[in-house]
Design an enzyme around this catalytic site. Structure first.
Site, mmCIF file in Angstrom:
data_model
loop_
_atom_site.group_PDB
_atom_site.id
_atom_site.type_symbol
_atom_site.label_atom_id
_atom_site.label_comp_id
_atom_site.label_asym_id
_atom_site.label_seq_id
_atom_site.Cartn_x
_atom_site.Cartn_y
_atom_site.Cartn_z
ATOM 1 C CB SER A 1 -35.975 11.631 -36.487
ATOM 2 O OG SER A 1 -34.741 11.169 -37.006
ATOM 3 C CE1 TYR A 2 -38.680 3.659 -34.074
ATOM 4 C CE2 TYR A 2 -37.516 3.185 -36.121
ATOM 5 C CZ TYR A 2 -38.162 2.753 -34.971
ATOM 6 O OH TYR A 2 -38.269 1.406 -34.722
ATOM 7 N N PRO A 3 -34.656 6.461 -34.244
ATOM 8 C CG PRO A 3 -33.881 5.665 -32.170
ATOM 9 C CD PRO A 3 -35.078 6.281 -32.846
ATOM 10 N NE ARG A 4 -34.486 -0.512 -31.693
ATOM 11 C CZ ARG A 4 -34.927 -1.543 -31.006
ATOM 12 N NH1 ARG A 4 -35.980 -2.211 -31.443
ATOM 13 N NH2 ARG A 4 -34.342 -1.937 -29.892
#
Length: 378
Positions: free
Chosen positions: A4-7
């Site tokens: 999923s979105y890492p940031r």
């Protein structure tokens, strides 16, 4: 994507994610098959939620799109994400701590031991769950033991470790400076501008000069409180607690005041920064101690050929010099060669593997350089 979105710094997995479907996908990979199947037999999958929240994004988790082949570093990150995801559904680990007090006359000596009784989530987290196992021998209360040896140790307190790139990012997070998307970029910029250097981070002479100049002439630019305040207000805008227009107007007023003061002292600051840059370049060019006069050996460029070489700062009184490679960056190692006791350097060039060498071209350590290895005929 495979994750999923890492940031995000979120430590919470929403119930809208299909946990079972992800575990079923992971069970198709031999590496996670047994672990995933162990969780899938549970009637209900409830993740252990952390404290950190991110209204925009959940904690990082693997998706059902499994990778076929990944580069080595990507594979390590994917493995960490998968194991972290599975471990939050496992039972708590059970650890035992034992504290023993040993009395010798009127003196008391204390020691403690720790061991894992039930691994549980440790098993899922694999190599990333590192805990000290200090197992003590079995002892009874009031038991008598023999003192085999008495050793008197004299120690001094050690200074704290230097920051590493990872630990300084963690410190920025603790201070609430920057955002999860910008902290790594901030540190990388400091390295690119040569304000800091090394894995065990050191501030360069240039970095010191920049900070000293700003502290003296325009301290507001270095204000941790101001940076933190606007970071918090940007977060509040994202959460709908503040209006963007109000924060922008406030920022304009604050920054205009800072820039007015900056421009008044611009010339003076420029001179101080130029002096700091010159000193930084002088220190950076130093490679070690001259074997002849004890002055500094440094990187020197020939006025005629523009080629570089290692020369003494004591020139023209001292004419000691050594040739240097004409490619890559020359970085002093701050240690001497085991063979000839002259300075060691590292040569780093794009597209080539870095290598260490002694500045002395006649050093015995270079006796085999440039010679082809002979091989026996069949």
């Amino acid at each position: 994507g495979h994750i999923s979105y890492p940031r995000t710094s979120s430590q919470q997995l929403p119930s809208t994610i299909n946990y079972k479907e992800i575990l079923q996908a992971l069970s198709k990979l031999s590496k996670y098959k047994k672990l995933a199947e162990e969780l899938l037999v549970e009637e209900k999958l409830v993740p252990k939620q952390g404290k950190k929240r991110d209204p925009a994004h959940p904690a990082i988790y693997p998706t059902t799109e499994l990778p076929k082949e990944l580069p080595r570093t990507h594979k390590k990150i994917f493995d960490l994400v998968c194991r972290r995801f599975m471990s939050v559904f496992a039972k708590p680990a059970v650890r035992e701590t034992i504290r023993i007090t040993i009395c010798v006359d009127e003196y008391k000596f204390v020691t403690s031991g720790r061991r894992t009784i039930e691994k549980n989530w440790y098993k899922f987290y694999g190599p990333y769950a590192k805990f000290e196992e200090h197992i003590l021998p079995k002892l009874e209360k009031d038991a008598k033991i023999n003192v085999l040896e008495v050793e008197l140790l004299e120690k001094e307190t050690s200074p704290p470790d230097r920051y590493s790139p990872a630990s300084i990012i963690k410190k920025l997070e603790q201070l609430n400076l920057g955002t999860k998307a910008t902290r790594a970029e901030i540190v990388q910029t400091l390295f690119k501008r040569s304000y800091i250097e090394g894995r065990s981070i050191k501030v360069t002479k240039l970095g010191e000069g920049v900070v000293e100049t700003l502290e003296k002439n325009c301290p507001s630019i270095l204000s941790e409180r101001l940076t933190k305040e606007f970071d918090e207000k940007m977060e509040a805008i994202r959460e709908g607690k503040l209006k963007k227009e109000e924060v922008i107007e406030e920022a304009k007023a604050v920054l205009t005041k800072i820039m007015r003061n900056f421009r008044k002292k611009e010339t003076e600051m420029g001179k101080e920064l130029a002096k700091a840059l010159k000193e930084a370049e002088r220190v950076r060019s130093r490679l070690g101690v001259c074997p002849n006069c004890g002055s500094h050996l440094k990187v020197v460029y020939s006025r005629k050929t523009r080629k570089r070489f290692c020369g003494c700062e004591g020139y023209p009184k001292c004419t000691v010099s050594f040739p240097l490679p004409q490619f890559g960056d020359i970085i002093p190692l701050n240690r001497e060669c085991n063979e000839c006791e002259l300075p060691m350097i590292t040569v780093r060039a794009k597209g080539r593997r870095p290598f260490n060498m002694c500045v002395n071209h006649k050093c015995p350590s270079k006796a085999s350089w440039g010679k082809k290895k002979s091989s026996a005929n069949p």
